[in-house]
Design an enzyme around this catalytic site. Structure first.
Site, PDB file in Angstrom:
ATOM      1  N   PRO A 183     -26.295  41.069   1.973  1.00 18.24           N
ATOM      2  CA  PRO A 183     -25.360  41.858   1.136  1.00 18.24           C
ATOM      3  C   PRO A 183     -25.470  43.217   1.556  1.00 18.24           C
ATOM      4  CG  PRO A 183     -27.408  40.666  -0.165  1.00 18.24           C
ATOM      5  CD  PRO A 183     -27.581  40.454   1.108  1.00 18.24           C
ATOM      6  N   GLU A 212     -36.660  37.181   0.267  1.00 13.09           N
ATOM      7  CA  GLU A 212     -36.169  38.571   0.013  1.00 13.09           C
ATOM      8  C   GLU A 212     -35.241  39.216   1.158  1.00 13.09           C
ATOM      9  OE1 GLU A 212     -36.994  37.533  -3.546  1.00 13.09           O
ATOM     10  OE2 GLU A 212     -36.148  39.800  -3.050  1.00 13.09           O
ATOM     11  N   ARG A 251     -10.582  27.491  10.478  1.00 10.42           N
ATOM     12  CA  ARG A 251      -9.130  27.674  10.261  1.00 10.42           C
ATOM     13  C   ARG A 251      -7.992  28.201  11.201  1.00 10.42           C
ATOM     14  NH1 ARG A 251      -6.959  27.087   5.988  1.00 10.42           N
ATOM     15  NH2 ARG A 251      -6.155  28.436   5.043  1.00 10.42           N
ATOM     16  N   ASP A 300      -1.389  32.359   6.243  1.00  6.29           N
ATOM     17  CA  ASP A 300      -0.079  33.159   6.724  1.00  6.29           C
ATOM     18  C   ASP A 300      -0.031  34.603   5.770  1.00  6.29           C
ATOM     19  OD1 ASP A 300       2.030  30.706   7.915  1.00  6.29           O
ATOM     20  OD2 ASP A 300       0.400  31.409   8.420  1.00  6.29           O
TER      21      ASP A 300
HETATM   22  N1  LIG Z   1     -23.228  38.559   0.113  1.00 10.54           N
HETATM   23  C1  LIG Z   1     -23.943  38.089   1.246  1.00 10.54           C
HETATM   24  O1  LIG Z   1     -23.150  37.559   2.059  1.00 10.54           O
HETATM   25  C2  LIG Z   1     -25.097  37.333   0.920  1.00 10.54           C
HETATM   26  C3  LIG Z   1     -25.909  37.047   2.140  1.00 10.54           C
HETATM   27  C4  LIG Z   1     -27.118  36.481   1.871  1.00 10.54           C
HETATM   28  C5  LIG Z   1     -27.787  36.312   0.538  1.00 10.54           C
HETATM   29  N2  LIG Z   1     -29.147  35.980   0.423  1.00 10.54           N
HETATM   30  C6  LIG Z   1     -30.069  35.925   1.359  1.00 10.54           C
HETATM   31  C7  LIG Z   1     -30.355  37.216   1.617  1.00 10.54           C
HETATM   32  C8  LIG Z   1     -30.549  37.700   3.054  1.00 10.54           C
HETATM   33  C9  LIG Z   1     -30.755  38.812   3.234  1.00 10.54           C
HETATM   34  C10 LIG Z   1     -31.193  39.857   2.309  1.00 10.54           C
HETATM   35  C11 LIG Z   1     -31.061  39.512   0.857  1.00 10.54           C
HETATM   36  O2  LIG Z   1     -31.348  40.403   0.002  1.00 10.54           O
HETATM   37  C12 LIG Z   1     -30.622  38.108   0.936  1.00 10.54           C
HETATM   38  N3  LIG Z   1     -26.845  36.645  -0.487  1.00 10.54           N
HETATM   39  C13 LIG Z   1     -25.942  37.227  -0.306  1.00 10.54           C
END
Ligand SMILES: NC(=O)c1ccc(NCc2cccc(O)c2)nc1
Length: 245
Positions: A88, A115, A153, A168
């Site tokens: 995130p 985490e 894709r 497209d």
């Molecule tokens: N929005 C995304 O791309 C996304 C990606 C991973 C994830 N979970 C694993 C994770 C990994 C790292 C930190 C963390 O807080 C949570 N959740 C959402």
């Protein structure tokens, strides 16, 4: 193109990529997929990949060393690959970024759990941090699968000619036009007559106008990012007149 996924749930990744257009591309060898499990790169009897966070707090953190060893193995197997960490905290993915990734010789995708991962792994081994959207999932495997699907894709041969329509319009920075198939009338709703006309130029014009109009209605932010050609501006003006009529 080669995808390497670092995950403690390799079966989850492999099974999700058995179906559909991506599954076919893997079967036909147009896409290579390899999973690396950090547990296979541990040195202790319990194959420990996580530990408690320094500074306290809830949950666990993924240890750096097993990930570093796994990435080294993946880099050796996929020279020139971009190492991408899904989290995130990453830059939010869009179609332009997906198109750029499709040019790489390979992608090594790190799917974090718990985490997150020890920051020293990110500093030492990760080239780019990407997010599939502003929400938290229980792991990076689904984001990795989303990325693999979106990139695959775009690779030549993955989509038959009759499947590429959807991308497209979004590749053109617009939302898709509406789609219809049989029956011609359904619950007193008819298919727009233009689509039954057989006039392909008129149909293409209608679809472009719908794509512009729907983008204007639903995602004005996408339209703000994009200069309209004079023809597109005319089509959008027409759409808005009909809309306000
Ligand atoms: N929005 C995304 O791309 C996304 C990606 C991973 C994830 N979970 C694993 C994770 C990994 C790292 C930190 C963390 O807080 C949570 N959740 C959402």
């Amino acid at each position: 193109m080669r995808f390497d996924v670092l995950t403690i749930f390799p079966d989850m990744v492999r099974s999700a990529l058995r179906e559909g257009v991506v599954g076919r591309a893997v079967q036909q060898g147009r896409i290579e997929l390899h999973c690396w499990n950090p547990r296979d790169f541990t040195q202790d009897r319990h194959r420990t990949v996580d530990d408690r966070p320094f500074g306290g707090g809830p949950g666990m953190v993924m240890k750096a060393e097993p990930l570093m060893a796994a990435v080294a193995a993946a880099r050796q197997a996929s020279p020139g690959a971009r190492v991408i960490y899904l989290s995130p905290q990453g830059r939010v993915l869009d179609q332009a970024a997906v198109a750029d990734m499709a040019q790489a010789p390979g992608l090594i995708l790190i799917a974090g759990r718990y985490e997150g991962v020890d920051e020293r792994f990110i500093n030492a081994c990760v080239d780019e941090e990407w997010s599939i959207g502003d929400y938290v999932l229980s792991g990076g495997e689904l984001p990795a699968l989303v990325l693999i699907d979106a990139v695959s894709r775009l690779l030549p041969g993955t989509l038959g000619h009759d499947e590429s329509a959807a991308q497209d319009s979004f590749s053109a920075g617009l939302l898709d036009y509406p789609h219809y198939t049989r029956p011609e009338e359904l619950q007193r709703q008819r298919v727009p007559a233009v689509l039954m006309s057989g006039d392909h130029a008129r149909i293409a014009r209608w679809r472009k106008k719908e794509a512009l109009g729907r983008t204007w209605e639903r995602r004005p932010d996408l339209l703000a990012r994009r200069d309209l050609t004079p023809e597109e501006a005319t089509l959008l003006a027409e759409y808005r007149q009909e809309w306000e009529a």
